[in-house]
Design a protein around this motif. Structure first.
Motif, PDB file in Angstrom:
ATOM      1  N   LEU A  78       0.828  -1.208   0.000  1.00 40.27           N
ATOM      2  CA  LEU A  78       0.000   0.000   0.000  1.00 40.27           C
ATOM      3  C   LEU A  78       0.863   1.258   0.000  1.00 40.27           C
ATOM      4  O   LEU A  78       0.539   2.240  -0.681  1.00 40.27           O
ATOM      5  N   ASP A  79       1.963   1.218   0.775  1.00 43.58           N
ATOM      6  CA  ASP A  79       2.870   2.370   0.797  1.00 43.58           C
ATOM      7  C   ASP A  79       3.456   2.628  -0.593  1.00 43.58           C
ATOM      8  O   ASP A  79       3.562   3.782  -1.037  1.00 43.58           O
ATOM      9  N   LYS A  80       3.841   1.543  -1.268  1.00 46.57           N
ATOM     10  CA  LYS A  80       4.390   1.692  -2.609  1.00 46.57           C
ATOM     11  C   LYS A  80       3.332   2.228  -3.578  1.00 46.57           C
ATOM     12  O   LYS A  80       3.628   3.090  -4.424  1.00 46.57           O
ATOM     13  N   GLN A  81       2.097   1.725  -3.443  1.00 45.15           N
ATOM     14  CA  GLN A  81       1.019   2.197  -4.314  1.00 45.15           C
ATOM     15  C   GLN A  81       0.716   3.663  -4.056  1.00 45.15           C
ATOM     16  O   GLN A  81       0.526   4.444  -5.007  1.00 45.15           O
ATOM     17  N   LEU A  86       1.008   9.271  -5.648  1.00 41.61           N
ATOM     18  CA  LEU A  86       1.439  10.649  -5.395  1.00 41.61           C
ATOM     19  C   LEU A  86       2.363  11.152  -6.507  1.00 41.61           C
ATOM     20  O   LEU A  86       2.251  12.307  -6.944  1.00 41.61           O
ATOM     21  N   LYS A  87       3.276  10.275  -6.943  1.00 49.85           N
ATOM     22  CA  LYS A  87       4.184  10.661  -8.021  1.00 49.85           C
ATOM     23  C   LYS A  87       3.412  10.932  -9.308  1.00 49.85           C
ATOM     24  O   LYS A  87       3.677  11.910 -10.017  1.00 49.85           O
ATOM     25  N   GLN A  88       2.457  10.037  -9.603  1.00 51.07           N
ATOM     26  CA  GLN A  88       1.662  10.221 -10.818  1.00 51.07           C
ATOM     27  C   GLN A  88       0.821  11.487 -10.727  1.00 51.07           C
ATOM     28  O   GLN A  88       0.680  12.229 -11.715  1.00 51.07           O
ATOM     29  N   SER A  90       1.566  14.131  -9.011  1.00 44.14           N
ATOM     30  CA  SER A  90       2.483  15.260  -9.170  1.00 44.14           C
ATOM     31  C   SER A  90       2.838  15.475 -10.633  1.00 44.14           C
ATOM     32  O   SER A  90       2.881  16.619 -11.115  1.00 44.14           O
ATOM     33  N   ILE A  91       3.074  14.355 -11.340  1.00 39.35           N
ATOM     34  CA  ILE A  91       3.395  14.453 -12.765  1.00 39.35           C
ATOM     35  C   ILE A  91       2.228  15.046 -13.543  1.00 39.35           C
ATOM     36  O   ILE A  91       2.408  15.946 -14.388  1.00 39.35           O
ATOM     37  N   ILE A  92       1.024  14.560 -13.231  1.00 43.73           N
ATOM     38  CA  ILE A  92      -0.174  15.064 -13.921  1.00 43.73           C
ATOM     39  C   ILE A  92      -0.382  16.535 -13.606  1.00 43.73           C
ATOM     40  O   ILE A  92      -0.709  17.349 -14.487  1.00 43.73           O
ATOM     41  N   SER A  93      -0.199  16.897 -12.315  1.00 40.22           N
ATOM     42  CA  SER A  93      -0.370  18.292 -11.904  1.00 40.22           C
ATOM     43  C   SER A  93       0.645  19.195 -12.595  1.00 40.22           C
ATOM     44  O   SER A  93       0.303  20.283 -13.071  1.00 40.22           O
ATOM     45  N   ASN A  94       1.894  18.749 -12.641  1.00 37.70           N
ATOM     46  CA  ASN A  94       2.928  19.542 -13.310  1.00 37.70           C
ATOM     47  C   ASN A  94       2.647  19.677 -14.805  1.00 37.70           C
ATOM     48  O   ASN A  94       2.864  20.750 -15.389  1.00 37.70           O
ATOM     49  N   GLN A  95       2.181  18.589 -15.400  1.00 35.43           N
ATOM     50  CA  GLN A  95       1.865  18.635 -16.824  1.00 35.43           C
ATOM     51  C   GLN A  95       0.707  19.585 -17.087  1.00 35.43           C
ATOM     52  O   GLN A  95       0.710  20.346 -18.072  1.00 35.43           O
TER      53      GLN A  95
END
Length: 213
Positions: A78-81, A86-88, A90-95
């Motif tokens: 769950l931590d990895k997911q 969160l990374k995805q 952040s990527i979507i938000s930055n994009q």
């Protein structure tokens, strides 16, 4: 009663006592034997029960260890997911931010307004200033807003004094209101371009700067 009868009776009584003692001794021995047998049986059963309980306890402990291990594995998963999500995000938000800024920098005329410098009557469009701000946003920086910028209707010439008037003319208040109106309009112009309210921040030296967030 004759002496012979007396002796016979006495002998019979002794015989009965002897038989009774023999019976009691036999009964006691048998009872002890039975007790030992029962005790042995109970100990055997108790040992059997103890082994069963111990084996059951070991299985339970093993099951608990396995459950704890599985819970740890699930938590790690769950931590990895969550980290991946969160990374995805952040990527979507930055994009999304990049897409907004790319559109905004080519459409800075949208929401533009007029302003001027406090000591110069030449009126300027906010389009170029907005383009500069968007450029700073793209590198995660902000644009410092010049303190000399005011709205075009600010009058640089003080009004003629009125004789015997008790009202005072506060030029500094009017200047500050015009500067604030410029900052508000600039903030509104940027918001129309990027689709969100930008951050207007005042530094310790009194300068204002506008940021993406």
């Amino acid at each position: 009663m004759s002496n012979a009868s007396t002796r016979l009776a006495s002998a019979a009584e002794e015989l009965v006592k002897a038989v009774s003692l023999e019976v009691d001794s036999f009964t006691h021995q048998k009872l002890c034997t039975n007790l030992e047998s029962v005790k042995g049986s109970l100990e055997s059963r108790l040992n059997s029960i103890t082994r069963v309980v111990k084996a059951l306890g070991e299985k339970i402990d093993s099951g608990i260890d396995e459950v704890n291990h599985n819970q740890a594995d699930i938590k790690n998963l769950l931590d990895k997911q969550n980290s991946f999500i969160l990374k995805q995000s952040s990527i979507i938000s930055n994009q999304h931010k990049i897409n907004n800024l790319q559109w905004a920098i080519t459409h800075c005329e949208v929401g533009a307004f007029k302003y001027k410098e406090v000591s110069i009557d030449r009126v300027i469009s906010s389009e170029e200033l907005a383009r500069q701000a968007i450029g700073w946003f793209m590198i995660d920086e902000g644009l410092i807003l010049c303190e000399k910028y005011v709205m075009p209707d600010f009058n640089t010439s003080p009004p003629l004094p009125v004789l015997y008037s008790t009202e005072s003319y506060d030029d500094e208040d009017e200047l500050e209101r015009s500067k604030q109106a410029f900052r508000d309009n600039m903030k509104g112009h940027i918001m129309k371009l990027i689709g969100k309210e930008p951050l207007l921040s005042k530094a310790q030296n009194g300068e204002y700067a506008i940021y993406y967030d």
